[in-house]
Design an enzyme around this catalytic site. Sequence first.
Site, mmCIF file in Angstrom:
data_model
loop_
_atom_site.group_PDB
_atom_site.id
_atom_site.type_symbol
_atom_site.label_atom_id
_atom_site.label_comp_id
_atom_site.label_asym_id
_atom_site.label_seq_id
_atom_site.Cartn_x
_atom_site.Cartn_y
_atom_site.Cartn_z
ATOM 1 N N ASP A 141 17.824 -29.469 -61.031
ATOM 2 C CA ASP A 141 18.113 -28.964 -62.171
ATOM 3 C C ASP A 141 17.370 -30.269 -63.542
ATOM 4 O OD1 ASP A 141 18.146 -26.577 -61.127
ATOM 5 O OD2 ASP A 141 20.802 -26.625 -61.390
ATOM 6 N N MET A 183 14.139 -22.081 -59.765
ATOM 7 C CA MET A 183 15.285 -21.616 -60.011
ATOM 8 C C MET A 183 15.484 -22.334 -61.447
ATOM 9 S SD MET A 183 17.032 -23.422 -56.278
ATOM 10 C CE MET A 183 16.835 -22.692 -55.550
ATOM 11 N N GLY A 184 16.651 -21.992 -61.753
ATOM 12 C CA GLY A 184 17.464 -22.918 -62.835
ATOM 13 C C GLY A 184 18.204 -21.853 -63.947
ATOM 14 N N ARG A 185 19.503 -22.320 -64.108
ATOM 15 C CA ARG A 185 20.255 -21.156 -64.111
ATOM 16 C C ARG A 185 20.212 -21.767 -65.778
ATOM 17 N NH1 ARG A 185 24.672 -17.315 -62.371
ATOM 18 N NH2 ARG A 185 23.536 -18.446 -60.181
ATOM 19 N N GLU A 240 14.893 -18.651 -63.563
ATOM 20 C CA GLU A 240 15.560 -17.404 -63.062
ATOM 21 C C GLU A 240 16.807 -16.692 -64.292
ATOM 22 O OE1 GLU A 240 17.222 -18.614 -59.474
ATOM 23 O OE2 GLU A 240 18.925 -20.630 -60.430
ATOM 24 N N TYR A 304 14.952 -21.370 -52.266
ATOM 25 C CA TYR A 304 14.859 -22.680 -51.973
ATOM 26 C C TYR A 304 14.629 -23.603 -50.947
ATOM 27 C CZ TYR A 304 19.610 -20.066 -52.255
ATOM 28 O OH TYR A 304 20.201 -19.697 -52.471
ATOM 29 N N LEU A 305 13.163 -23.243 -50.813
ATOM 30 C CA LEU A 305 12.066 -23.972 -50.604
ATOM 31 C C LEU A 305 12.134 -25.006 -51.765
ATOM 32 C CD1 LEU A 305 11.645 -21.217 -48.469
ATOM 33 C CD2 LEU A 305 9.473 -21.236 -49.568
ATOM 34 N N GLN A 306 12.332 -24.412 -52.603
ATOM 35 C CA GLN A 306 11.750 -25.098 -53.777
ATOM 36 C C GLN A 306 12.850 -26.904 -53.594
ATOM 37 O OE1 GLN A 306 11.575 -23.264 -58.402
ATOM 38 N NE2 GLN A 306 12.859 -22.019 -56.708
#
Lengths: 404, 404
Positions: A141, A183-185, A240, A304-306
Amino acid sequence: MAEVVRGNAVVGQSGGPTAVINQSLVGVIEEAAKHEAVETLLGARNGVRGIIGDEFVPLKGLDAGLLDRLAVTPGSALGSTRDKPDEEYCRKILDVFARRNVRYFFYIGGNDSADTARIVRDLARASDYDLRVIHIPKTIDNDLRVTDHCPGYGSAARFVVSAILGDDRDNASLPGVKIDVIMGRHAGWLTASSLLARHDAGDGPHLIYVPERRVSTDQFVDDVAEVYGHLGRCLIAVSEGIEDVDGKPWGEKLATAVERDSHGNVQLSGSGALGDSLAELVKTKVSAKLGGKTLRVRADTFGYLQRSFAGFASPVDAKEARRAGQMAVRYAMRGARDCSVAFRRRSGDKYGITCFRAKLTDVARETKPLSAEYIRERGNDIHDSFRAYAAPLVGALPIVGRLP
Amino acid sequence: MAEVVRGNAVVGQSGGPTAVINQSLVGVIEEAAKHEAVETLLGARNGVRGIIGDEFVPLKGLDAGLLDRLAVTPGSALGSTRDKPDEEYCRKILDVFARRNVRYFFYIGGNDSADTARIVRDLARASDYDLRVIHIPKTIDNDLRVTDHCPGYGSAARFVVSAILGDDRDNASLPGVKIDVIMGRHAGWLTASSLLARHDAGDGPHLIYVPERRVSTDQFVDDVAEVYGHLGRCLIAVSEGIEDVDGKPWGEKLATAVERDSHGNVQLSGSGALGDSLAELVKTKVSAKLGGKTLRVRADTFGYLQRSFAGFASPVDAKEARRAGQMAVRYAMRGARDCSVAFRRRSGDKYGITCFRAKLTDVARETKPLSAEYIRERGNDIHDSFRAYAAPLVGALPIVGRLP
């Protein structure tokens, strides 16, 4: 600087793994082997959970070939944990440390891990137990404070850029609307890196949305319709955790059924829900705006590949992650009582970093959002100035060719 | 062999792109430049659609540097199409060819493209128009008949293996049930390649499901519960087209809302629906089987990244794709009237191929399923014998390290 004490050392890994978290582990192992003060280096299985459960792996004397393989292996080789210890939990940690004469604690993780390190340090200090606690940063992140950037980020960003670069060419081959959920909440650093895939006019991503800037889904519909109207296609990179103007995540707003994880948070990763909801929105509302045109709409959630894709780590990120592990041990050997390893970018044209010690209290708990200066006015794109920040961390990428 | 005629040539790309489809295009461009019989090489924009629309790009005399960049660029540089021409459509193609004195047609695509090539050839023959038609194979599904394997497959498989390899380490770090949905509506070749990620006992993928073997979702639940009961985690590789014992796709059976593409097929890629439905199934039914245990369940759909990820092509695949393009031109120059370029694996320990000409009628329409010999009895795994087939196509991958 305080004197160096002899004793045992514990190293652990925490939180979501990265492609280079084992580089930091190997950095600790290699550097610890050089110092007599470290009598035994113990790896805690599954982070703090293995400490209180007294589950350790001896890490001295491992074969150099194994360490090389370990370093390039994604995932946390020691196992990880999502436990966020409170004071009572940390007291148990300290009990185990005292019983095993552990004088050095190296904890690889994000801001929660820095906080765990801080609590353990405070308890040790309060009970006059001589313990050196060093936090080693790790997060895709890139949201830790103080440090210029975090080990793990460059490799995740490299995956994202390469994925978007290829996906944009795919989308140009069979034009339509493509939504890529990244990804990144709460932090948009990773999604912002998708900008690096854009080279020429007309290249995607055409729209980039990050959680730091609230945008209504109505604006999203307008944005997509406008790009599609111009280009006949549209590639979108969206975090995300993107939120509507009322602060409600798009994922929650659009989803019919909502999953929650063990912390009660809405599950964003490991689910295609947000992408699928946005695809539905485009098929109905954007299509209507374009006079009922049937659109080819697809969504991929990079998932999850990230953070785990093997064999594609950023070379700079891999090297820096290793160095962060090494420096943690060196700081302790030079007498540091506690700190978080941090990077400062050197000035000048050639990219380089120097390491320094950040205060645990400055790194623990709070996070660092994507700087507002990088986000364009309308909240649907990233400024070109972000390239200078991210490009050295991602490393060289294939140069795309196009027919005239 | 017939004599070589002078005239113009057309090359086009069709169907879903791959990471190396432009290698074949560059192979055609490079080889065509060597032959005087090819007066002008024209690239058809968006496959057959560009032919009937008379949209061509001249491809002779392009800069060598541009060709190098083009070759490593994913996606179809000429643009692609999903059109499946019938006889009437093909008559229009032939009209354009006749008007532009096109004597060579190179078509890069899958079995539908081979069929288009066949129809065009038949029409040309019937009207005594001298046209050489060569099909150049391309598909990540690896489902073309006659040839040992297809350009595009090795790179997609390389992506899948690397993704599963890393994801398995991620899943070992934070144990749970992880479902990875892999492209392949009818062909399991790509999903089967995930086997290559498994090195040691306990490594994932622990279960592999392919469309060639029908399996009930009840068995899926039993399988996952059994693996989880043993290992405390489970990584599953499943083809998007997997079918239940009654022949109904799992995706259709489990999904609440079903999307259909322009051919009326249920949309499998570009949607996380199957993965999310399977995650739900695991959370309820597998959990119940394990005495109500709360499971960490995640699903990723690898999506378009499998065919478009930049900078990670299999070197063998890239080389062979280029060669397929070159051979297509050579076959035509040697007088071949029509064929599909095919690969034969050389015997002996060292991997290598020889090219040969397959009949268009043998490649068109029908596809080649994953051989039954590779699928384990229970339909939930792939035999180790598959490694020898797939490993040379995928190329070397990082060797994973584990702590003792």
